[in-house]
Design a protein around this motif. Structure first.
Motif, PDB file in Angstrom:
ATOM      1  N   GLN A  60      30.763  53.281  48.088  1.00  0.00           N
ATOM      2  CA  GLN A  60      31.058  54.304  49.084  1.00  0.00           C
ATOM      3  C   GLN A  60      30.419  55.650  48.726  1.00  0.00           C
ATOM      4  O   GLN A  60      30.043  56.417  49.617  1.00  0.00           O
ATOM      5  N   ARG A  61      30.281  55.913  47.434  1.00  0.00           N
ATOM      6  CA  ARG A  61      29.744  57.204  46.978  1.00  0.00           C
ATOM      7  C   ARG A  61      28.313  57.068  46.454  1.00  0.00           C
ATOM      8  O   ARG A  61      27.834  57.921  45.714  1.00  0.00           O
ATOM      9  N   ALA A  62      27.653  55.991  46.862  1.00  0.00           N
ATOM     10  CA  ALA A  62      26.339  55.672  46.294  1.00  0.00           C
ATOM     11  C   ALA A  62      25.325  56.783  46.496  1.00  0.00           C
ATOM     12  O   ALA A  62      24.534  57.087  45.589  1.00  0.00           O
ATOM     13  N   ASP A  63      25.323  57.414  47.659  1.00  0.00           N
ATOM     14  CA  ASP A  63      24.326  58.458  47.930  1.00  0.00           C
ATOM     15  C   ASP A  63      24.500  59.632  46.974  1.00  0.00           C
ATOM     16  O   ASP A  63      23.536  60.101  46.354  1.00  0.00           O
ATOM     17  N   ASP A  64      25.720  60.125  46.857  1.00  0.00           N
ATOM     18  CA  ASP A  64      25.979  61.256  45.961  1.00  0.00           C
ATOM     19  C   ASP A  64      25.703  60.878  44.506  1.00  0.00           C
ATOM     20  O   ASP A  64      25.179  61.690  43.726  1.00  0.00           O
ATOM     21  N   PHE A  65      26.061  59.657  44.145  1.00  0.00           N
ATOM     22  CA  PHE A  65      25.862  59.182  42.775  1.00  0.00           C
ATOM     23  C   PHE A  65      24.366  59.153  42.445  1.00  0.00           C
ATOM     24  O   PHE A  65      23.934  59.657  41.397  1.00  0.00           O
ATOM     25  N   ALA A  66      23.564  58.595  43.339  1.00  0.00           N
ATOM     26  CA  ALA A  66      22.122  58.486  43.085  1.00  0.00           C
ATOM     27  C   ALA A  66      21.465  59.854  43.025  1.00  0.00           C
ATOM     28  O   ALA A  66      20.571  60.093  42.198  1.00  0.00           O
ATOM     29  N   VAL A  67      21.894  60.764  43.887  1.00  0.00           N
ATOM     30  CA  VAL A  67      21.332  62.122  43.861  1.00  0.00           C
ATOM     31  C   VAL A  67      21.653  62.802  42.534  1.00  0.00           C
ATOM     32  O   VAL A  67      20.795  63.470  41.929  1.00  0.00           O
ATOM     33  N   LEU A  68      22.878  62.643  42.050  1.00  0.00           N
ATOM     34  CA  LEU A  68      23.266  63.267  40.785  1.00  0.00           C
ATOM     35  C   LEU A  68      22.447  62.722  39.617  1.00  0.00           C
ATOM     36  O   LEU A  68      21.966  63.487  38.766  1.00  0.00           O
ATOM     37  N   ILE A  69      22.288  61.402  39.555  1.00  0.00           N
ATOM     38  CA  ILE A  69      21.486  60.819  38.470  1.00  0.00           C
ATOM     39  C   ILE A  69      20.062  61.352  38.526  1.00  0.00           C
ATOM     40  O   ILE A  69      19.461  61.703  37.497  1.00  0.00           O
ATOM     41  N   ALA A  70      19.497  61.443  39.732  1.00  0.00           N
ATOM     42  CA  ALA A  70      18.133  61.947  39.880  1.00  0.00           C
ATOM     43  C   ALA A  70      18.023  63.383  39.397  1.00  0.00           C
ATOM     44  O   ALA A  70      17.066  63.755  38.698  1.00  0.00           O
ATOM     45  N   LYS A  71      19.000  64.212  39.739  1.00  0.00           N
ATOM     46  CA  LYS A  71      18.946  65.619  39.327  1.00  0.00           C
ATOM     47  C   LYS A  71      19.112  65.777  37.818  1.00  0.00           C
ATOM     48  O   LYS A  71      18.461  66.614  37.200  1.00  0.00           O
ATOM     49  N   GLU A  72      19.988  64.961  37.229  1.00  0.00           N
ATOM     50  CA  GLU A  72      20.273  65.169  35.803  1.00  0.00           C
ATOM     51  C   GLU A  72      19.224  64.531  34.901  1.00  0.00           C
ATOM     52  O   GLU A  72      19.016  64.990  33.771  1.00  0.00           O
ATOM     53  N   THR A  73      18.550  63.466  35.374  1.00  0.00           N
ATOM     54  CA  THR A  73      17.544  62.788  34.543  1.00  0.00           C
ATOM     55  C   THR A  73      16.114  63.067  34.965  1.00  0.00           C
ATOM     56  O   THR A  73      15.188  62.867  34.175  1.00  0.00           O
ATOM     57  N   GLY A  74      15.906  63.470  36.231  1.00  0.00           N
ATOM     58  CA  GLY A  74      14.558  63.641  36.751  1.00  0.00           C
ATOM     59  C   GLY A  74      13.927  62.365  37.259  1.00  0.00           C
ATOM     60  O   GLY A  74      12.775  62.373  37.700  1.00  0.00           O
ATOM     61  N   LYS A  75      14.674  61.252  37.225  1.00  0.00           N
ATOM     62  CA  LYS A  75      14.106  59.978  37.689  1.00  0.00           C
ATOM     63  C   LYS A  75      13.917  60.013  39.204  1.00  0.00           C
ATOM     64  O   LYS A  75      14.709  60.633  39.925  1.00  0.00           O
ATOM     65  N   PRO A  76      12.897  59.313  39.714  1.00  0.00           N
ATOM     66  CA  PRO A  76      12.703  59.260  41.162  1.00  0.00           C
ATOM     67  C   PRO A  76      13.945  58.752  41.883  1.00  0.00           C
ATOM     68  O   PRO A  76      14.672  57.874  41.393  1.00  0.00           O
ATOM     69  N   HIS A  77      14.173  59.306  43.065  1.00  0.00           N
ATOM     70  CA  HIS A  77      15.361  58.958  43.828  1.00  0.00           C
ATOM     71  C   HIS A  77      15.410  57.464  44.151  1.00  0.00           C
ATOM     72  O   HIS A  77      16.484  56.850  44.128  1.00  0.00           O
ATOM     73  N   TRP A  78      14.256  56.872  44.428  1.00  0.00           N
ATOM     74  CA  TRP A  78      14.253  55.440  44.732  1.00  0.00           C
ATOM     75  C   TRP A  78      14.781  54.632  43.546  1.00  0.00           C
ATOM     76  O   TRP A  78      15.459  53.615  43.720  1.00  0.00           O
ATOM     77  N   GLU A  79      14.494  55.119  42.345  1.00  0.00           N
ATOM     78  CA  GLU A  79      14.927  54.377  41.157  1.00  0.00           C
ATOM     79  C   GLU A  79      16.412  54.574  40.883  1.00  0.00           C
ATOM     80  O   GLU A  79      17.111  53.637  40.469  1.00  0.00           O
ATOM     81  N   THR A  80      16.927  55.779  41.119  1.00  0.00           N
ATOM     82  CA  THR A  80      18.344  56.002  40.853  1.00  0.00           C
ATOM     83  C   THR A  80      19.223  55.258  41.861  1.00  0.00           C
ATOM     84  O   THR A  80      20.362  54.898  41.549  1.00  0.00           O
ATOM     85  N   LYS A  81      18.701  55.005  43.051  1.00  0.00           N
ATOM     86  CA  LYS A  81      19.442  54.164  43.994  1.00  0.00           C
ATOM     87  C   LYS A  81      19.648  52.766  43.426  1.00  0.00           C
ATOM     88  O   LYS A  81      20.723  52.161  43.582  1.00  0.00           O
ATOM     89  N   THR A  82      18.622  52.237  42.784  1.00  0.00           N
ATOM     90  CA  THR A  82      18.759  50.897  42.198  1.00  0.00           C
ATOM     91  C   THR A  82      19.728  50.921  41.021  1.00  0.00           C
ATOM     92  O   THR A  82      20.432  49.928  40.778  1.00  0.00           O
ATOM     93  N   GLU A  83      19.785  52.042  40.291  1.00  0.00           N
ATOM     94  CA  GLU A  83      20.735  52.120  39.185  1.00  0.00           C
ATOM     95  C   GLU A  83      22.169  52.081  39.701  1.00  0.00           C
ATOM     96  O   GLU A  83      23.024  51.380  39.140  1.00  0.00           O
ATOM     97  N   VAL A  84      22.445  52.814  40.755  1.00  0.00           N
ATOM     98  CA  VAL A  84      23.798  52.809  41.312  1.00  0.00           C
ATOM     99  C   VAL A  84      24.165  51.412  41.809  1.00  0.00           C
ATOM    100  O   VAL A  84      25.292  50.942  41.603  1.00  0.00           O
ATOM    101  N   ALA A  85      23.217  50.733  42.440  1.00  0.00           N
ATOM    102  CA  ALA A  85      23.485  49.364  42.878  1.00  0.00           C
ATOM    103  C   ALA A  85      23.816  48.463  41.699  1.00  0.00           C
ATOM    104  O   ALA A  85      24.683  47.579  41.801  1.00  0.00           O
TER     105      ALA A  85
END
Length: 468
Positions: A60-85
């Protein structure tokens, strides 16, 4: 003397993402100790239900979760979406693993029940890395909680915000107080947690140097479980390939995915000297097309920055040392902005050189040309590490020989070295781990087996050795 406040910043912009005090290890372990008995006594079905609610909360919070990981690590957003999944997907995989590897088994011989059950260790510490700040510690936390342990989680000091977000998902899923406690801090806090006398074990993902230090720290406590998942100086052999373009693509994915910040990334490319020039030409052409950028850039980058400026400094120094030792930079490592940790992928020919056996955790690939496959295998195994290894090309018979002769816990054929399934065990040998693979086999080190012989009434007689 109080420690300075812990600060986490966006590596792309230096914007402060999170700040707060270093955590109190004693208080965190006390809370986990107080909660452990009630949590262990809960029916497994209740623990599973909370984990499933956590899974649903993450989705349910996947979008916010992926954005946070991207901001804190610098990883591309497409990749942080896969991490949340992967964080959400870990729950169902862990439930299946718990049933298969740590469930109850019952049989009988001559009316005597033979029963295998499992018990939790108690209070487990989890030390997490920055490269996958949610997925990798979650790979320890979910099976540990399912098994009935309580957990004290010390995330990397570079990714505290992601840890707090993930802990919030568990809290909102109904996890009782004290069952999962986050304790923030630097390496000193991690060392204090690892050595806490009330801790029943430690589950670690990170560098080989830290893993070795933890092994020494645990030398006098063999009764405590210690699961170590470290990095690797991973080899990738390209041999007798017909499709050089496909091979080049696999090489680039193996070496530079996540800016080279995966423990399974290929660090050493070993190639048939007869095909080397043609392969290198294609690899270099792909490197020249790689987009290095911020997480939300359009078009999306293939690579983001490395985690911070200190990491970038170390990698630049490592690349320079290889060149100073005689390496030929086919594609040099460059840093377009000295104030930020963006690096371009490096490809260095090190044929004939004797270099330190070390993991340079970033976008740096060393290439070595060899005359025959026996030499390729010798070079591949010339490392104290043993996490991942790959072969691109060849026949099934050649792959069988490669698989049999390789020294690694993840061995792939015609696939990137970074590919690993969450429903299989994950780990390495040598300096890469201590034979306690995570992923599907995490259930093995999160509980200990108890074998029982049982009858409803006392029975048995002494048939031999007694006087009349």
């Amino acid at each position: 003397m109080p420690q300075p406040e812990l600060i986490s910043s966006d590596p792309c912009t230096a914007e402060v993402i999170w700040h707060g005090p270093h955590g109190d290890v004693d208080a965190a372990v006390r809370a986990a100790t107080a909660a452990k008995t009630d949590w262990a006594r809960r029916p497994l079905g209740d623990r599973i239900a909370i984990a499933q609610t956590f899974r649903d909360t993450v989705r349910q919070r996947a979008d916010d979760f992926a954005v946070l990981i991207a901001k804190e690590t610098g990883k591309p957003h497409w990749e942080t979406k896969t991490e949340v999944a992967s964080v959400a997907g870990k729950v169902d995989i862990s439930i299946a693993a718990q049933a298969e590897r740590a469930g109850t088994r019952e049989g009988s011989v001559q009316d005597i029940r033979q029963v295998l059950r499992h018990k939790p260790h108690g209070v487990l510490g989890v030390l997490g890395p920055y490269n996958f700040p949610a997925h990798l510690p979650n790979g320890h936390i979910v099976p540990a909680l399912l098994a009935g342990n309580t957990v004290v989680f010390k995330p990397s000091e570079l990714t505290p915000a992601v840890a707090e977000f993930m802990a919030g998902c568990w809290r909102d899923a109904g996890l009782p107080d004290g069952v999962l406690t986050v304790v923030q801090g630097d390496g000193a806090v991690g060392k204090a947690l690892a050595g806490h006398p009330a801790l029943d074990g430690l589950l670690f993902t990170g560098s080989a140097n830290t893993a070795s230090a933890l092994a020494r720290q645990y030398a006098d406590t063999p009764h405590k479980i210690l699961a170590l998942e470290a990095g690797g100086n991973n080899p990738l052999i390209v041999w007798d390939v017909e499709d050089l373009d496909a091979a080049a693509s696999i090489v680039v994915q193996s070496a530079y995915l996540s800016s080279g910040q995966r423990c399974t990334c290929a660090r050493r490319l070993i190639v048939d000297e007869g095909q080397a020039d043609a392969l290198i030409e294609r690899i270099a052409a792909l490197i020249d097309r790689i987009i290095v950028g911020a997480p939300f850039d359009e078009p999306q980058p293939f690579m983001g920055p490395v985690i911070d400026n200190r990491a970038a400094d170390r990698l630049e120094a490592g690349a320079a040392a290889i060149v100073a030792a005689g390496g030929r930079a086919l594609r040099p490592m460059t840093r377009p902005d000295r104030e930020r940790p963006f690096l371009t992928p490096a490809l260095i020919d090190v044929t004939g050189l004797s270099l330190p056996d070390e993991e340079l955790f970033g976008p740096l690939l060393k290439i070595e040309r060899v005359p025959d496959f026996d030499t390729a295998m010798e070079v591949a195994n010339n490392t104290r590490f043993g996490l991942s290894a790959g072969l691109v090309g060849g026949t099934l018979a050649l792959y069988d020989a490669f698989w049999a002769g390789s020294r690694a816990g993840v061995v792939n054929w015609n696939r990137p070295t970074t590919g690993a399934a969450s429903n299989a065990p994950f780990g390495g040998i040598g300096l890469s781990g201590n034979h306690r693979p995570s992923a599907y086999y995490a259930a093995d080190y999160c509980a200990w087996p108890v074998a029982s012989l049982e009858q409803d009434t006392p029975g048995g007689e002494i048939a031999t050795g007694l006087r009349d």
